[in-house]
Design an enzyme around this catalytic site. Structure first.
Site: not given
Ligand SMILES: Nc1ncnc2c1ncn2[C@@H]1O[C@H](COP(=O)(O)OP(=O)(O)OP(=O)(O)O)[C@@H](O)[C@H]1O
Length: 331
Positions: A100, A276-280, A301
């Protein structure tokens, strides 16, 4: 120089990943302070460091402040070039989250990026490799994104040992209006070093629930012997997916039902893309400069990634909530 406050909004690892990648896309140095301020143990963990190092390798960046627990870094990118490298995140650090971090910058590279990455493929709080391949990359292909991902071995928490081979080709991204697609539900139910019935029971319970709700589904069963032990199930249909992981003491049927209930709820909402896809999608829509989708909710997110993307690129996202759905577009 762009200054990012890592405690903004969600205040987690995603601000860091998006900032580093878009700093390279924009060709602007960035300073990120208060890194992961809203997490129980703030600062850089090894998996975040490996993500930043990989991004730095691809865009020949100079990085300051890169050490475990660091709460501030300076990232000065140069040119984004073709790269062929092997990256070991260590233990079960999420391979999809490292990917990512480099995905936005890799799309504007002058050459192919080929990475062999070791770590975790199916770990909590992150997309699984199957989600990344089938939902995220599937959606981005409509914007012209060109990537190929192959899972050589799965890696589960805590031992890891997963191996993924990734190739990203240079591309010119274009905006896309994501609309709801009514497709079959596909899936993969997997387990490693566990009795064969585990992956089958996960799949069976997911299929039963989905059929009761009127969905057609086809779920593959993959029972293997990798370095680490674990299980999980991934389901996807168009731009909507769900992931559930096995846990010690959690019945396999429950793992299957969690994933089935989650995807069914997203599909029945009528949204075009899952939350989740939305933020990605946000950084890529920013690079393309246009596009739109509807989703189930405006998550932390999603709002945070929009804010970060607007700090680097000359774009403005428009958010609306109506009839139980959220819509996002670039004006
Ligand atoms: N079940 C899931 N399916 C798809 N995408 C997910 C799922 N759970 C989390 N994500 C994605 O993973 C990413 C997590 O981002 P986050 O800022 O929480 O990062 P992290 O590095 O895991 O957390 P942190 O470093 O803060 O502990 C987001 O883009 C979110 O959409």
């Amino acid at each position: 120089m762009i200054k990012i406050d890592g405690s903004y909004g969600e205040g987690g690892g995603q601000i860091l990943r998006t900032s580093v990648s878009l700093s390279a896309v924009a060709g602007e140095e960035v300073t990120i302070k208060n890194i992961r301020k809203n997490r129980p143990h703030p600062g850089l963990k090894p998996q975040h460091m490996r993500s930043i190092e990989t991004a730095a390798l691809i865009c020949e960046a100079e990085v300051e402040g890169l050490y475990p627990g660091s709460t501030e870094i300076r990232f000065s990118p140069l040119e984004i070039r073709g790269t062929d490298a092997t990256i070991d995140i260590g233990t079960a650090g999420s391979i999809p989250l490292l990917i990512q971090c480099i995905m936005p910058l890799a799309s504007v590279s002058s050459g192919s990026i080929k990475l062999s990455i070791m770590g975790g493929t199916d770990v909590a709080w992150s997309p699984s490799v199957d989600y990344l391949e089938n939902v995220t990359l599937g959606a981005l292909s409509h914007m012209g994104y060109r990537a190929k991902l192959e899972t050589i071995a799965r890696g589960y928490y805590p031992k890891g040992g997963g191996i993924v081979e990734l190739t990203i080709e240079p591309a010119s991204l274009t905006g896309y209006d994501f609309l709801r697609r009514d497709e079959h539900i596909y899936g993969i139910s997997h387990a490693s070093n566990l009795p064969e019935h585990v992956a089958k029971r996960q799949a069976g319970s997911a299929e039963e629930i989905l059929r009761e709700k009127g969905f057609d589904c086809k779920i593959l069963v993959d029972s293997s012997k990798y370095l680490s032990t674990g299980s999980g199930i991934n389901l996807w249909s168009g731009f909507i997916g769900s992931v559930a992981l096995g846990e010690r003491g959690l019945p396999a049927e429950k793992v299957g039902s969690r994933a089935a209930e989650e995807i069914a709820a997203s599909l029945l909402s009528g949204a075009a893309v899952d939350s989740h896809l939305a933020d990605q999608l946000i950084p890529f829509m920013g690079i393309a400069g246009s596009g739109s989708f509807t989703t189930t909710e405006l998550t932390g997110h999603l709002r945070t990634n929009i804010w970060v993307t607007e700090q680097f690129l000359d774009v403005k996202f428009d958010l609306k909530e109506a009839d139980g759905l959220a819509s996002v577009c670039i004006r």
